[in-house]
Design an enzyme around this catalytic site. Structure first.
Site, PDB file in Angstrom:
ATOM      1  N   HIS A 148      37.776  21.065   5.829  1.00  0.00           N
ATOM      2  CA  HIS A 148      37.887  20.686   7.245  1.00  0.00           C
ATOM      3  C   HIS A 148      37.192  21.750   8.095  1.00  0.00           C
ATOM      4  O   HIS A 148      37.457  22.949   7.937  1.00  0.00           O
ATOM      5  CB  HIS A 148      39.358  20.560   7.640  1.00  0.00           C
ATOM      6  CG  HIS A 148      39.522  20.105   9.054  1.00  0.00           C
ATOM      7  ND1 HIS A 148      39.333  18.799   9.438  1.00  0.00           N
ATOM      8  CD2 HIS A 148      39.791  20.800  10.186  1.00  0.00           C
ATOM      9  CE1 HIS A 148      39.498  18.701  10.745  1.00  0.00           C
ATOM     10  NE2 HIS A 148      39.782  19.901  11.221  1.00  0.00           N
ATOM     11  N   SER A 150      38.124  25.427   6.710  1.00  0.00           N
ATOM     12  CA  SER A 150      39.304  25.589   5.852  1.00  0.00           C
ATOM     13  C   SER A 150      39.226  24.622   4.676  1.00  0.00           C
ATOM     14  O   SER A 150      38.731  23.502   4.819  1.00  0.00           O
ATOM     15  CB  SER A 150      40.587  25.238   6.623  1.00  0.00           C
ATOM     16  OG  SER A 150      40.690  25.985   7.805  1.00  0.00           O
ATOM     17  N   ASP A 199      44.950  16.559   7.606  1.00  0.00           N
ATOM     18  CA  ASP A 199      44.430  17.928   7.759  1.00  0.00           C
ATOM     19  C   ASP A 199      45.558  18.960   7.827  1.00  0.00           C
ATOM     20  O   ASP A 199      45.389  20.054   8.380  1.00  0.00           O
ATOM     21  CB  ASP A 199      43.539  18.067   9.024  1.00  0.00           C
ATOM     22  CG  ASP A 199      42.342  17.129   8.994  1.00  0.00           C
ATOM     23  OD1 ASP A 199      41.825  16.852   7.897  1.00  0.00           O
ATOM     24  OD2 ASP A 199      41.927  16.658  10.072  1.00  0.00           O
ATOM     25  N   ASN A 222      40.575  19.086   0.256  1.00  0.00           N
ATOM     26  CA  ASN A 222      39.751  18.617   1.379  1.00  0.00           C
ATOM     27  C   ASN A 222      39.138  19.825   2.079  1.00  0.00           C
ATOM     28  O   ASN A 222      39.698  20.916   2.068  1.00  0.00           O
ATOM     29  CB  ASN A 222      40.607  17.835   2.379  1.00  0.00           C
ATOM     30  CG  ASN A 222      39.775  17.261   3.513  1.00  0.00           C
ATOM     31  OD1 ASN A 222      38.667  16.754   3.293  1.00  0.00           O
ATOM     32  ND2 ASN A 222      40.283  17.340   4.737  1.00  0.00           N
TER      33      ASN A 222
END
Ligand code: GRF
Length: 220
Positions: free
Chosen positions: A116, A143, A152, A114
Site C-alpha cells: 500500500h 507499507s 489496508d 499487500n
C-alpha cells in the site's frame, strides 16, 4: 541417489494494472538463491500489462474478470477456484484493485500480503500521494502488510520512507514511492518464503518474536 530438493514455496501474484511490482518480483525470483517460485499471475483486467509481463517471463496466468459476475461473492468464488488450482503457499497482491470478501481473506489468513502506497496507518484507500501532499507531510512512503478483513488495515511488516521535497507533485511522489516498492516487496516476500515472518494472533512475528514496529528502510 540424491533425494529431491525440498520444493520452493509457491507464490501466486494478483495484479490489475501495469505490474511493475510483479516485474520486480519476477526479477528477484530469478536470483539463484531466491527461496520461492512464482507459479502463476492472476488478473481481473483482461488488458492488464501485468499479463504481458507474466507471458514474457513464461509464467502461467489467468484472468477472472469482475465484470463477468453479478456479485463480489461470485467473483471471489471463481477467483478462489483459479487460485487453488495452483496450490500457492503465498498470495501477493501487487496493485490488485478489488476488495476481497471476508471469506476469501479468511481462507488465506497469514498467507496473503499487500503493498500500500502510504505509511500505514496513514491514508488507507486511494489517492494516498495527493493526500500526503495536502497534509503537508515531509515524509511519505510505502507499507507491506498481511491482509486481514480490514481494508489496508492488517498488521504491517515493513515500510520504506521517502522524503517529500518542496516542489513535489503527486506524480513525482508516486515515482519515488514506487522505486521503494520495487526494493521492499522482494525483500518481504523473501522473508516470507524463508519462514521468517508469520501472522500471529497479536500481529506479525519476525523470527518467532512479536514485531513491535514495522521493519524500516530509511529515507533516501
Ligand atoms: C502500487 O503503487 C501499489 O502500492 C498499489 O498499486 C500500485 C501497483 O503498481 N497497491 P504496479 O501495477 O505494480 O505497477
Amino acid at each position: 541417489m540424491k533425494a529431491d530438493p525440498t520444493p520452493l514455496p509457491r507464490i501466486l501474484v494478483l495484479a490489475s494494472g501495469s505490474g511493475t511490482n510483479l516485474q520486480a518480483l519476477i526479477e528477484a525470483s530469478r536470483e539463484r538463491d531466491f527461496p520461492g517460485q512464482i507459479v502463476a499471475v492472476g488478473c481481473n483486467q483482461p488488458g492488464a500489462f501485468a499479463l504481458e509481463r507474466a507471458a514474457q517471463a513464461n509464467i502461467e496466468s489467468f484472468v477472472v474478470n469482475h465484470k463477468d459476475f453479478g456479485s463480489r461473492e461470485e467473483f471471489d468464488a471463481s477467483l478462489m477456484a483459479e487460485i487453488l488450482r495452483h496450490n500457492p503457499d503465498l498470495i501477493v497482491l501487487a496493485g490488485f484493485m478489488r476488495i476481497l470478501t471476508t471469506d476469501f481473506v479468511r481462507a488465506f489468513r497469514g498467507r496473503m500480503l499487500n503493498i500500500h502506497p502510504s505509511l500505514l496507518p496513514k491514508y488507507t484507500g486511494l489517492n494516498t500521494h495527493r493526500r500526503a501532499l495536502e497534509a503537508g507531510d515531509r515524509v511519505h512512503g510505502v507499507s507491506i502488510h498481511f491482509v486481514t478483513e480490514e481494508l489496508d488495515g492488517g498488521p504491517v511488516i515493513a515500510q520504506a520512507e521517502v522524503s517529500v521535497s518542496q516542489d513535489e507533485t503527486p506524480e513525482s511522489l508516486a515515482e519515488k514511492v514506487q522505486a521503494e516498492e520495487h526494493i521492499l516487496y522482494p525483500i518481504v516476500v523473501r522473508w516470507f518464503c524463508e519462514g521468517r515472518i508469520q501472522l500471529g494472533s497479536e500481529g506479525v512475528l519476525f523470527d518467532g518474536q512479536p514485531l513491535k514496529q514495522p521493519m524500516r528502510l530509511s529515507a533516501s
